[in-house]
Scaffold this motif. Structure first.
Motif, mmCIF file in Angstrom:
data_model
loop_
_atom_site.group_PDB
_atom_site.id
_atom_site.type_symbol
_atom_site.label_atom_id
_atom_site.label_comp_id
_atom_site.label_asym_id
_atom_site.label_seq_id
_atom_site.Cartn_x
_atom_site.Cartn_y
_atom_site.Cartn_z
ATOM 1 N N GLU A 170 33.363 31.534 38.865
ATOM 2 C CA GLU A 170 32.402 32.628 38.865
ATOM 3 C C GLU A 170 31.432 32.581 40.042
ATOM 4 O O GLU A 170 30.975 33.609 40.523
ATOM 5 N N ARG B 185 42.571 30.953 35.761
ATOM 6 C CA ARG B 185 41.285 30.302 35.916
ATOM 7 C C ARG B 185 40.465 31.048 36.957
ATOM 8 O O ARG B 185 40.921 31.310 38.065
ATOM 9 N N TRP B 186 39.233 31.351 36.603
ATOM 10 C CA TRP B 186 38.340 32.076 37.499
ATOM 11 C C TRP B 186 37.094 31.236 37.771
ATOM 12 O O TRP B 186 36.473 30.723 36.846
ATOM 13 N N ARG C 222 35.903 40.524 45.444
ATOM 14 C CA ARG C 222 36.275 41.776 44.782
ATOM 15 C C ARG C 222 36.851 42.747 45.798
ATOM 16 O O ARG C 222 36.555 42.684 46.985
ATOM 17 N N ARG D 120 44.943 32.964 42.817
ATOM 18 C CA ARG D 120 45.929 32.172 42.077
ATOM 19 C C ARG D 120 46.979 33.069 41.442
ATOM 20 O O ARG D 120 48.189 32.825 41.553
ATOM 21 N N ASN D 121 46.522 34.109 40.755
ATOM 22 C CA ASN D 121 47.450 34.991 40.046
ATOM 23 C C ASN D 121 48.439 35.653 41.008
ATOM 24 O O ASN D 121 49.636 35.747 40.724
ATOM 25 N N ASP E 77 43.113 28.392 41.894
ATOM 26 C CA ASP E 77 42.012 29.086 41.216
ATOM 27 C C ASP E 77 41.851 30.501 41.760
ATOM 28 O O ASP E 77 42.264 30.812 42.888
ATOM 29 N N ASN E 78 41.221 31.356 40.936
ATOM 30 C CA ASN E 78 40.782 32.679 41.368
ATOM 31 C C ASN E 78 39.281 32.642 41.648
ATOM 32 O O ASN E 78 38.542 31.964 40.929
ATOM 33 N N LEU E 79 38.838 33.379 42.655
ATOM 34 C CA LEU E 79 37.415 33.460 42.968
ATOM 35 C C LEU E 79 36.873 34.802 42.489
ATOM 36 O O LEU E 79 37.211 35.854 43.048
ATOM 37 N N ALA E 80 36.018 34.764 41.470
ATOM 38 C CA ALA E 80 35.450 36.010 40.935
ATOM 39 C C ALA E 80 34.594 36.765 41.944
ATOM 40 O O ALA E 80 34.583 37.999 41.928
ATOM 41 N N ASN F 234 43.039 34.747 51.042
ATOM 42 C CA ASN F 234 42.544 33.909 49.960
ATOM 43 C C ASN F 234 41.845 32.662 50.501
ATOM 44 O O ASN F 234 40.711 32.347 50.111
ATOM 45 N N GLY G 293 43.287 38.314 41.923
ATOM 46 C CA GLY G 293 42.907 36.910 42.007
ATOM 47 C C GLY G 293 43.887 36.137 42.869
ATOM 48 O O GLY G 293 45.105 36.385 42.810
#
Length: 450
Positions: free
Chosen positions: A7, A4-5, A215, A92-93, A209-212, A142, A90
């Motif tokens: 955006e 899950r990202w 980067r 979460r990943n 969650d991942n934060l898009a 994170n 990411g």
């Protein structure tokens, strides 16, 4: 790995934060704490395993100190790549992956933990536990991205404190096993943690969650590495976190070696200091939010120096009660300092942004960018302080049979940390005439509030 990202993410926008940002950030924080907690338990695993290693293992005290020092070293070095893995894969990943890697050192220790295993094998397996130390860096990087500056002290303190509690918890598990099953059953400790590792990975996959917007930024990494404040804060973090993790790993072994405690007696005392130090870390962050991280850090180092004087006196006189009181005070104070130093990091880079004339979102983005990049370096160098502590104990016991010489060295270190904190972040420069001088001193004055 799919995941899950999110955006768009702007925690400094109070409306966004109130409507949905805080709820999402808190959920990620809680499950980040769980994963980091298990990581710390595995990283500090050999502080417990050495208590099970009686004469039949053929490893002397110096060799045991070197085992835990090896775990400390690997955990410190691996923090650097772990920091940048969050942006690459990411949050979460990476949390899922890093949690599952803990199965490797735990399973390896389960396989080799018995008399007759070679010292080189023990050393290699101890090195594998360093992956648990890396979890701290990725977790802090994170969570730093999820929270606004005004809440970072609390959030980072809770995240790190909840993770740090993994140290006393694994020591408590060791105590229970020694007390109930005896000192010949180390595999029970390892068997407890294997399902917990799987559980933490599963929770991260389901609830994080991942934060898009986060980067990889190699420019930020280079800029952070070139900024003197990164290395100054690294040194201060050596004094706080380096003390916490170094003492956590060595406490039980010092009690056995210098004060003649049995494995059960040592294990019954070992967990107390790390537990208290972990619990007060969020308090250190909250105090820093209120009074300024630099001020709390300065007073913490002064108190650590006083506690070390008590420990030196106890070591010379052989007073176990005074030794325990001084050592546990060091744990509590290092926990406070851990929270206050980590609060300083985003504040320092925010102050630098304001000093450069930035404002609003530009200043906030600069602060997040540089503080996130610097945290991995600071965390890695700080953890190397734990290596230095264990090597100092090893040398002190090898040459003199006691830890007194090591404690004297630590006292000198805390005095230098006091001086650096005051000189860089609290000392007000002398006033000089002229507009240029006023502009030049403004950034220095603002650091007192970080």
């Amino acid at each position: 790995m799919a995941g899950r990202w999110i955006e768009q993410w702007d925690p400094e926008d109070r409306t966004f934060w109130k409507e949905k940002g805080e709820r999402i950030a808190r959920r990620n924080l809680y499950f980040s704490v769980l994963s980091e907690h298990i990581g710390f338990s595995i990283w500090s695993l050999w502080s417990v395993m050495v208590l099970f290693m009686g004469p039949e293992y053929g490893v002397d005290p110096a060799g045991k100190f070197f085992l835990i020092a090896t775990a400390t070293l690997v955990g410190a070095v691996i923090r650097v790549p772990y920091t940048f893995a969050v942006a690459r894969f990411g949050g979460r990943n990476w949390t899922v992956f890093s949690a599952l890697t803990l199965l490797l050192p735990t399973g390896a220790a389960f396989a080799v933990m018995e008399p007759g295993t070679s010292y080189g094998t023990f050393l290699a397996v101890a090195a594998l536990t360093g992956v648990g130390g890396g979890n701290f860096a990725s977790s802090m990087t994170n969570i730093n991205s999820f929270f606004p500056l005004r809440r970072k002290g609390w959030a980072l303190g809770l995240n790190a404190g909840g993770g740090n509690i993994g140290v006393p918890v694994v020591q408590l598990v060791g105590l229970l096993v020694i007390g109930l099953a005896g000192a010949a059953q180390p595999r029970i400790v390892l068997g407890v943690y294997i399902p917990l590792i799987v559980l933490s990975a599963l929770c991260a996959a389901l609830f994080m969650d991942n934060l898009a917007p986060v980067r990889n930024d190699t420019g930020a990494a280079r800029e952070a590495a070139g900024d003197p404040h990164t290395w100054i804060m690294s040194f201060l973090y050596v004094g706080t976190f380096g003390s916490f993790i170094g003492y956590s790993f060595a406490f039980g072994l010092v009690l056995q070696t210098q004060f003649g405690r049995t494995p059960l007696q040592a294990a019954s005392l070992t967990f107390v200091g790390p537990l208290l130090g972990s619990l007060v870390r969020p308090v250190g962050g909250s105090l820093a939010d209120r009074f300024g991280g630099a001020r709390i850090t300065l007073w913490t180092f002064a108190a650590m120096a006083a506690a070390t004087v008590a420990v030196v006196l106890a070591s010379v006189s052989g007073s176990l009660p005074l030794f325990l009181a001084g050592f546990i005070a060091l744990f509590v104070l290092s926990g406070l300092g851990n929270g206050s130093t980590y609060k300083m990091i985003p504040g320092i880079f925010q102050a630098k942004a304001l000093a450069r004339g930035m404002a609003g979102e530009a200043a906030e983005a600069y602060g997040r960018r540089l503080s996130g990049a610097s945290m991995g370096l600071i965390g890695a160098v700080g953890a190397l302080g734990g290596l230095a502590i264990n090597l100092a104990f090893r040398q002190s016991f090898r040459t003199a049979g006691t830890g007194t010489g090591a404690f004297v060295a630590f006292l000198v270190c805390y005095a230098v940390c006091c001086a650096v904190t005051w000189a860089v972040y609290l000392r007000r420069p002398a006033r000089t005439a002229g507009p240029a001088a006023t502009t030049e001193t403004k950034p220095q004055l603002s650091y007192a509030e970080v």
